[in-house]
Each structure stands twice: as C-alpha cells, then as structure tokens.
Design an enzyme around this catalytic site. Structure first.
Site, PDB file in Angstrom:
ATOM      1  N   LYS A  49       0.841  -1.206   0.000  1.00  0.00           N
ATOM      2  CA  LYS A  49       0.000   0.000   0.000  1.00  0.00           C
ATOM      3  C   LYS A  49       0.872   1.251   0.000  1.00  0.00           C
ATOM      4  CE  LYS A  49      -3.744  -2.522   2.210  1.00  0.00           C
ATOM      5  NZ  LYS A  49      -4.397  -2.931   3.461  1.00  0.00           N
TER       6      LYS A  49
ATOM      7  N   GLN B 162      -4.760  -1.596   9.708  1.00  0.00           N
ATOM      8  CA  GLN B 162      -4.488  -2.903   9.101  1.00  0.00           C
ATOM      9  C   GLN B 162      -4.999  -4.007  10.026  1.00  0.00           C
ATOM     10  OE1 GLN B 162      -3.233  -3.424   5.944  1.00  0.00           O
ATOM     11  NE2 GLN B 162      -3.709  -5.566   6.309  1.00  0.00           N
TER      12      GLN B 162
ATOM     13  N   ASP C 159     -11.408   2.742   4.129  1.00  0.00           N
ATOM     14  CA  ASP C 159     -11.652   1.298   4.055  1.00  0.00           C
ATOM     15  C   ASP C 159     -13.151   0.989   4.069  1.00  0.00           C
ATOM     16  OD1 ASP C 159      -9.607  -0.475   3.630  1.00  0.00           O
ATOM     17  OD2 ASP C 159      -8.960  -0.552   5.721  1.00  0.00           O
TER      18      ASP C 159
END
Ligand code: NAD
Length: 285
Positions: free
Chosen positions: A52, A96, A119
């Site tokens: 990422k 994460q 997200d």
C-alpha cells in the site's frame, strides 16, 4: 474463457489517480494523505502495508505508517487515531487488520472519522452502502465491481452466489450486488450443501480463505467466477479459493490469483483516498 485482468485495470486506475493527484496539487498545493496503523509483527500484514505504501508513492500521495508493538495498549492506538482525525494532511485512515486479541477492533473502527474512513468499515459508511447512498465502500468488493464493469459484465437480474460473509468481503460484496439489482445469495461456513447454491449461480464471488473450495462440479457451464481468496499453498505459492485449472475450463470469465482481485483492492484504496482528499478540499474552500 476470458481472464479478468485486475493487474492491467489496476495500472489504468493508478494512472488516473496519479494524474488527478497532480491536478489537485497544482490547484490547491496539497496532495492526498493516507495514514496506516500497523500493530504487531504479522508478516502478511507487513507485506500488505508495504504494498500500500509503495502504491501511495507511485501516485504521488503523502503516506505515513504508525508501526506499533504487539503489546500496545488500546488507549495508545485510540490516541493515534484521534490525532490522525485532526491532522489536515491526512485524508484517509486505514487500520491494518487483524489486530491482536486484546484490542477492541470495533471500537477503533468506530473512532475513525467517517469522512476519513477509506476502508469503508465504519458503521456510518456500512449503513450508507446498504441504503444505496454515496459513501466509502470497502476496497475489495468495490474493486470487484470495477473489474466487472471494465469487462461489461452486468449483474442486473443475475443469480449471484457470494461465498463468505465477513464484514470486509462477503457482506459488502452482497450489498453492492444487490444495489446493482442482482439476485443475491450469501453462503458461509454453516451453509448446508454449498454446491446446491453455487451450481444455481450465474456468478460466484468467493472469499472464504479455503484452498480449492470451489471445484469444477460446483460451477454451472459459462458462469462468471470471481476469486477473492488469498491463500499460501504448501509449495509457498499464492492461490485463491477456486480450483483454477479445472474451473477455468468451464466458466466464461475468471479472476486469477494473483493478478485478479488483489491489485484491484489496492487501486480502490488509492481511489477512495483521492475521493476523500477532494471532499476535504471542497469542505475547506
Ligand atoms: P474471514 O475469515 O473473516 O471470513 C471468511 C468467511 O468465509 C466467513 O464468512 C466464513 O463463514 C466463510 N467460510 C469459511 N470457510 C467456509 C467454507 N468451507 N464454506 C463456506 N464458507 C466458508 O475472512 P475474510 O477476511 O473475509 O477473507 C476471506 C478471504 O479473502 C481470505 O482468503 C483473505 O485472504 C481474502 N481477502 C482477499 C482480499 C483481496 O484483496 N483479494 C482482501 C481481503 C481478504
């Protein structure tokens, strides 16, 4: 059979995001910013965060990774999220997952400002998705929809079977398909006779994390197969949830692993972060 090439499409999307980032920078002097919270030493999490970060660099984003030890306290992570919520250089915040067992993941996800929730895991955005309103949509299922659209595959009126019902993959995948007027069935670990459901499907979307879960005899001739699973096989290779070799002979379209949904997930993270930055610029004006 045609391959749904996520690698190729993700490159195209990256080029677009890089172009838009340049434009935003020349118009406003700022670039999109992404903050990542990474807890512990899980090698897969470190690998994903690394990918990422590299993607952010390629398109010209500002990005920062807050690396924290496995035994970090809940309060310390919360403080970091609050700081990132306030930081004007940060447009997107990504936690994460998975987090260590002593951490309350839900509480952290709810603490992320919904307008920085790139997200799409905050209940505010989950609610907007299920009611068909604009918001931030989880990157993996959003990437699947982009991939289908690139190949002019319309889900309207199709029997779609989603295998896996997690909050980050299966449930938002089902919501997006329903919003696009598909007829959706969601299967999971407690589903009785999975084959009965998959055999009836025009399209199968599988994200269960089980190697070879979907076999040739479970797939209708000409079906579209989207393999979201990422597993490490005994020989060390990355494989999906579908028996690719045999299922690919029977279906009309299929995503490979790697090179299918995986790169699309990262492309959608970039796209969501750009969207957040543009919204913030608008609000500041
Ligand atoms: P999860 O463990 O949270 O959820 C798995 C889901 O699959 C559950 O709903 C479970 O009930 C279902 N399931 C498990 N075994 C099953 C079986 N035998 N039959 C039917 N259903 C079964 O996992 P997740 O986070 O949703 O991830 C699922 C898979 O997708 C994993 O392989 C993960 O690595 C992959 N993934 C890929 C991407 C990507 O970018 N391609 C992104 C996220 C997750």
């Amino acid at each position: 059979m045609q391959i749904l090439d996520g690698k190729k499409l993700s490159k195209k999307i990256e080029e677009y995001v890089a172009f838009e980032t340049k434009e935003l920078k020349s118009a406003t002097g700022r670039v999109p910013g992404l903050a990542v919270i990474l807890v512990g030493n899980d090698p897969a999490s470190h690998a994903y965060v690394g990918m990422k970060k590299k993607a952010c660099d390629r398109v010209g984003f500002y990005s920062v990774t807050h690396e924290m030890p496995e035994n970090i306290s809940q309060e310390a992570i919360e403080e970091t999220i609050k700081m990132m919520n306030q930081n004007p250089n940060i447009d997107g915040i990504l936690i994460q997952l998975p987090l260590p067992a002593h951490i309350d993941t839900t509480k952290l996800l709810e603490l992320v400002a919904p307008e920085k929730d790139v997200d799409g895991f905050h209940p505010f955005n989950v609610g907007r998705l299920t009611t068909g309103l604009d918001g931030f949509v989880p990157c993996t299922p959003l990437g699947v929809m982009e991939l289908l659209s690139e190949y002019d595959i319309d889900v309207k009126g199709k029997n779609c079977c989603v295998v896996g019902a997690s909050n980050i993959v299966g449930k938002p995948m089902a919501a997006l398909l329903l919003n696009a007027n598909a007829t959706v069935e969601v299967c999971h670990i407690f589903t009785d006779d999975l084959k009965k459901h998959t055999l009836n499907a025009d399209m199968i979307f599988v994200g269960a994390g089980v190697i070879n879960l979907i076999k040739e005899d479970m797939v209708k001739e000409g079906a579209v197969i989207v393999d979201i699973g990422i597993n490490r096989a005994e020989n060390g290779k990355l494989v999906g949830d579908v028996d690719f070799e045999n299922v690919s002979k029977k279906c009309s379209y299929i995503t490979p692993v790697p090179g299918g949904v995986g790169p699309m997930t990262i492309a959608m993270l970039l796209s969501n972060t750009l969207k957040a930055a543009k919204l913030h610029v608008k609000e500041e004006a």
